[in-house]
Design an enzyme around this catalytic site. Structure first.
Site, mmCIF file in Angstrom:
data_model
loop_
_atom_site.group_PDB
_atom_site.id
_atom_site.type_symbol
_atom_site.label_atom_id
_atom_site.label_comp_id
_atom_site.label_asym_id
_atom_site.label_seq_id
_atom_site.Cartn_x
_atom_site.Cartn_y
_atom_site.Cartn_z
ATOM 1 N N GLY A 7 14.918 86.963 87.102
ATOM 2 C CA GLY A 7 14.485 85.704 87.799
ATOM 3 C C GLY A 7 13.906 86.177 88.998
ATOM 4 N N ALA A 8 13.066 87.608 89.081
ATOM 5 C CA ALA A 8 12.524 87.930 90.512
ATOM 6 C C ALA A 8 11.518 87.333 90.963
ATOM 7 C CB ALA A 8 12.323 89.417 90.069
ATOM 8 N N GLY A 10 10.810 83.920 91.332
ATOM 9 C CA GLY A 10 11.137 82.611 92.018
ATOM 10 C C GLY A 10 11.399 82.409 93.350
ATOM 11 N N ILE A 12 14.241 82.064 95.192
ATOM 12 C CA ILE A 12 15.114 82.985 95.589
ATOM 13 C C ILE A 12 14.676 84.528 95.223
ATOM 14 C CG2 ILE A 12 17.524 83.602 95.360
ATOM 15 C CD1 ILE A 12 18.047 80.855 94.641
ATOM 16 N N ASP A 34 10.972 88.902 85.275
ATOM 17 C CA ASP A 34 10.966 87.378 85.248
ATOM 18 C C ASP A 34 9.744 87.143 84.351
ATOM 19 O OD1 ASP A 34 10.012 84.471 85.933
ATOM 20 O OD2 ASP A 34 11.473 85.185 87.850
ATOM 21 N N ASN A 94 19.787 75.219 83.119
ATOM 22 C CA ASN A 94 20.122 76.449 83.345
ATOM 23 C C ASN A 94 21.156 77.310 82.373
ATOM 24 O OD1 ASN A 94 18.483 76.402 85.373
ATOM 25 N ND2 ASN A 94 20.113 76.247 86.739
ATOM 26 N N HIS A 177 31.923 76.568 93.600
ATOM 27 C CA HIS A 177 30.706 76.757 94.241
ATOM 28 C C HIS A 177 30.115 75.410 94.409
ATOM 29 C CE1 HIS A 177 27.411 78.710 96.479
ATOM 30 N NE2 HIS A 177 26.719 78.438 95.296
#
Length: 312
Positions: A7-8, A10, A12, A34, A94, A177
């Site tokens: 997920g590199a 996006g 974040i 990603d 997700n 969380h």
């Protein structure tokens, strides 16, 4: 030491890639993946920064090449929160993304420590656990939900409220969380006292800090930069622990089941992941009450994750 970030590319993922390039231990390998075709370009971009961390990037539908030989897999893939959404609203999108990625982890690098920040963490970590279990490679010492954002927010808000300096291990944030499941143990911070109202107000602000950011960004995103920093901090701790240092962090893990099967709590990290679950210490009356009140919500979140994989 090899760290793979899934997920590199996006909101974040890109700042997190940059922070890992800057802060991972010397000579580490950083592998970025990603589905977005821009990912090799992100890797090329940060590879020009003069640190000894080596970077490579992979796009496309299959993360296998990026996962080969990984010691730590960090997952931030998925969609972000939008105004009016709770973390639970993210679940249906997700959950499937994480299931597919963790299945690949189980095939390619089953010994890796898996650290996940994709929300809703309370339900996503149980999904990952059940996927790894189904594949026959589950080691509960090596699966982490990163809750460090709650910790750094606590640190910052306490400093603002009391104008004091605190050390990063002075504050434990337990439970889960999201919302009421986030419980900072403010009464245990040394050399500072809170009134009952201060405890309630500060706890409420920490629990709702994510919404604060979503609203301030006016529909343009959620907490991405502070989340990237928090994830970097946890993963650097994890890397140092795998290299033999004794490190204490809070994380959402499968522990002894005292409060729930999955629970955020302080742990000692080492070469095998979680080496020891640390005691919570004495809770104030307010904290004890908040702990007991959150458990049904946390349990529902956990059950939702387990059912997604097992159907039971």
């Amino acid at each position: 030491m090899k760290v793979t970030l899934l997920g590199a590319s996006g909101g974040i993922g890109q700042p997190l890639s940059l922070l890992l390039k800057l802060h991972l231990p010397a000579e580490s390998d950083l592998s970025l993946y990603d589905v977005a075709p821009v990912t090799p370009g992100v890797a090329k971009d940060i590879s020009h920064i003069p640190t000894s961390v080596e970077v490579e990037g992979f796009g496309g539908d299959d993360p296998s090449e990026a996962l080969k030989g990984a010691d730590i897999v960090l997952i931030c893939a998925g969609v972000a929160r939008k105004p009016g959404m709770t973390r639970a609203d993210l679940f249906n999108v997700n959950a499937g993304i994480i299931q597919n990625l963790v299945e690949k982890v189980a095939q390619v690098c089953p010994q890796a420590c898996v650290c996940i920040i994709t929300n809703p963490v309370n339900s996503i970590i149980p999904i990952a656990a059940e996927v790894l279990k189904k594949a026959g490679v589950y080691d509960k010492r090596k699966l982490f939900g990163i809750t460090t954002l709650d910790t750094i927010r606590s640190e910052k808000f306490i400093v603002q409220a009391k104008n004091i300096e605190i050390n990063r291990n002075d504050i434990s944030v337990i439970g889960g969380h999201s919302g009421v499941t986030i419980l900072p143990l403010l009464s245990q911070i040394p050399h500072v006292e809170f009134t009952e109202q201060e405890l309630k107000d500060l706890t409420h602000r920490i629990q709702n800090a994510g919404t604060e950011v979503v609203e301030a960004k006016a529909g343009a995103g959620s907490a991405t930069l502070s989340m990237a920093y928090a994830a970097m901090r946890f993963v650097v701790s994890m890397a140092r622990a795998l290299n033999g240092e004794v490190i204490t962090e809070c994380a959402y893990i499968e522990g002894d089941g005292k409060f729930a099967r999955f629970f955020a709590q302080p742990v000692r990290l080492g070469k095998n992941g979680v080496e020891e679950i640390l005691p919570l210490g004495t809770l104030s009356a307010f904290e004890q009450q908040a702990l007991e009140a959150m458990l049904p919500t946390l349990q529902t979140d956990i059950d939702n994750g387990v059912k997604f994989v097992t159907g039971e």
